[in-house]
Design an enzyme around this catalytic site. Structure first.
Site, PDB file in Angstrom:
ATOM      1  N   ARG A 116      24.030   2.310  11.705  1.00 24.76           N
ATOM      2  CA  ARG A 116      22.948   1.366  11.399  1.00 24.76           C
ATOM      3  C   ARG A 116      22.121   1.858  10.213  1.00 24.76           C
ATOM      4  NH1 ARG A 116      18.388   1.584  14.016  1.00 24.76           N
ATOM      5  NH2 ARG A 116      19.264   1.976  16.086  1.00 24.76           N
TER       6      ARG A 116
ATOM      7  N   TYR B  93      16.926 -23.447  -0.615  1.00 24.56           N
ATOM      8  CA  TYR B  93      17.988 -23.414   0.389  1.00 24.56           C
ATOM      9  C   TYR B  93      17.366 -23.652   1.778  1.00 24.56           C
ATOM     10  CZ  TYR B  93      21.414 -21.666   3.637  1.00 24.56           C
ATOM     11  OH  TYR B  93      22.272 -21.547   4.703  1.00 24.56           O
TER      12      TYR B  93
ATOM     13  N   LYS C  97      29.139 -16.346  -0.235  1.00 24.56           N
ATOM     14  CA  LYS C  97      29.550 -17.359  -1.192  1.00 24.56           C
ATOM     15  C   LYS C  97      30.459 -16.738  -2.269  1.00 24.56           C
ATOM     16  CE  LYS C  97      26.815 -19.625   1.496  1.00 24.56           C
ATOM     17  NZ  LYS C  97      25.396 -19.792   1.237  1.00 24.56           N
TER      18      LYS C  97
ATOM     19  N   ASP D 274      16.696 -15.670  -5.555  1.00 25.86           N
ATOM     20  CA  ASP D 274      17.974 -15.945  -4.889  1.00 25.86           C
ATOM     21  C   ASP D 274      18.986 -16.308  -5.973  1.00 25.86           C
ATOM     22  OD1 ASP D 274      20.132 -17.057  -3.523  1.00 25.86           O
ATOM     23  OD2 ASP D 274      18.889 -18.062  -2.017  1.00 25.86           O
TER      24      ASP D 274
END
Ligand SMILES: *Cc1c(COP(=O)(O)O)cnc(C)c1O
Length: 355
Positions: free
Chosen positions: A47, A99, A195, A170
């Site tokens: 982690r 978004y 994406k 972004d």
């Protein structure tokens, strides 16, 4: 090094133990301690850090001309880490054309925690007038989704700097191939690696890249380490693999999207086309209303009707119905993620669906 070389080499390390040319996937969650109680490999628990994640973060940071990167379990987790790193009561400026997943995160989860105003980021005067004493973050998304509007990253970061406001952009639609927000003055850049970076619609992920290691970046890293939204080693591997062909894929997406744009612009059944002259995403308005647009989306054979973007395969989507009842997206808008199939096949597919 140039971008194609960075994309292929900066995310990979030849394995010292076996000589494997492609870095193996390290699934171990925990790492052996030394006699002194330390961690001789530099790794302790996955982690906190993992070799595959470190490799992905290295290539991401180089692609965006940053000094460090952090890979998250989704784009929303990456964006969310920025919001979570702010102190309660901070004021955030976000774009009206944003978004919807991140807008919902702000509106639903951060309601009452952060103070949020939506502004038209193409109107610099509005941006300037919206800054308050407690404004800590300006969130940018350009080109925007789904109208593909552009905002001036450089001009907005200049305004932000006067007020010591952090700017995070972004960059999912533009990719590092067409736009580098850190070079234009932004402090942070965010990606949904789901994406174009992953590029094959088979791995969910997100990332942040920072221009400098500072107090706010340390807070983001703490949010990631302690809240735990890290990208798994296998997803890191897939993303690194996708990034190797990113520069070449983006050239193909651009070429196909340009040709499809000129086809749509000359089609009498099309009301308007939105394409920012770079990238592989475009939107268009079908003459008529929602029913006419739905008919087109239901009739394509190569374009699959699905949400998301950035894969090698072409997708078509009726955006208003995915964004929910409060959307301002026109009811006759279709969004295309133009893939890497042969452009003649793609044009023929859209042409027969429209007629
Ligand atoms: C998909 C997307 C996101 C969210 O990313 P996930 O990986 O789905 O969490 C954020 N911003 C933009 C522009 C996107 O397209």
């Amino acid at each position: 090094m140039k971008i194609e070389t960075i994309a292929i080499h900066a995310g990979n390390r030849v394995d010292a133990a076996t000589g494997a040319v492609i870095e193996p996937i390290t699934l171990s969650t925990t790492y052996e301690r030394g006699e002194d109680g330390g961690y001789p490999s530099g790794y302790m628990y996955t982690r906190i850090a993992n070799p595959n994640r470190a490799s992905l973060e290295n290539v991401l940071s180089k692609l965006e001309y940053g000094v460090a990167a952090s890979a998250f379990s989704s784009g929303n987790a990456a964006g969310g880490a920025v919001f979570q790193a702010l102190l309660p009561g901070s004021h955030v400026l976000a774009p009206t054309d944003m978004y919807h997943g991140l807008r919902n995160l702000l509106n639903v989860v951060y309601k009452g925690i952060l103070e949020i105003d939506y502004v038209d980021m193409s109107d610099l005067q509005e941006v300037r007038n919206s800054i308050k004493k407690n404004t800590k973050l300006i969130w940018l998304e350009t080109p925007s989704n789904p109208l593909l509007k552009l905002s001036d990253i450089k001009a907005i970061t200049d305004i932000a700097k006067e007020h010591k406001v952090i700017v995070c952009c972004d960059n999912t639609f533009a990719t590092p191939i067409f736009q580098n927000p850190l070079k234009l003055g932004a402090d942070l850049v965010m990606h949904s690696t789901t994406k174009y970076l992953g590029g094959h619609s088979d791995t969910l992920g997100g990332a942040l890249v920072t221009k400098e290691k500072n107090e706010f970046w340390d807070r983001i890293l703490k949010v990631q380490e302690l809240a735990g939204a890290v990208l798994s080693p296998f997803d890191c591997y897939l993303t690194v693999r996708g990034i190797k062909t990113l520069p070449y894929r983006m050239r193909g997406h651009l070429e196909n999207a340009k040709q499809l744009t000129s086809f749509l612009k000359s089609n009498p059944k099309v009301e308007e086309v939105f394409y920012p002259d770079f990238g592989g995403m475009l939107s268009f308005l079908v003459k008529g209303g929602e029913a006419e647009a739905a008919k087109v989306a239901n009739s394509t054979k190569i374009f699959t009707q699905a949400t998301s973007l950035g894969g090698v395969e072409s997708l078509i989507e009726h955006r208003a119905t995915i964004e929910g009842p409060n959307t301002k997206t026109p009811r006759n808008l279709l969004r295309l993620s133009v893939g890497l199939e042969n452009i003649e096949d793609l044009i023929e597919d859209i042409n027969s669906a429209i007629n």
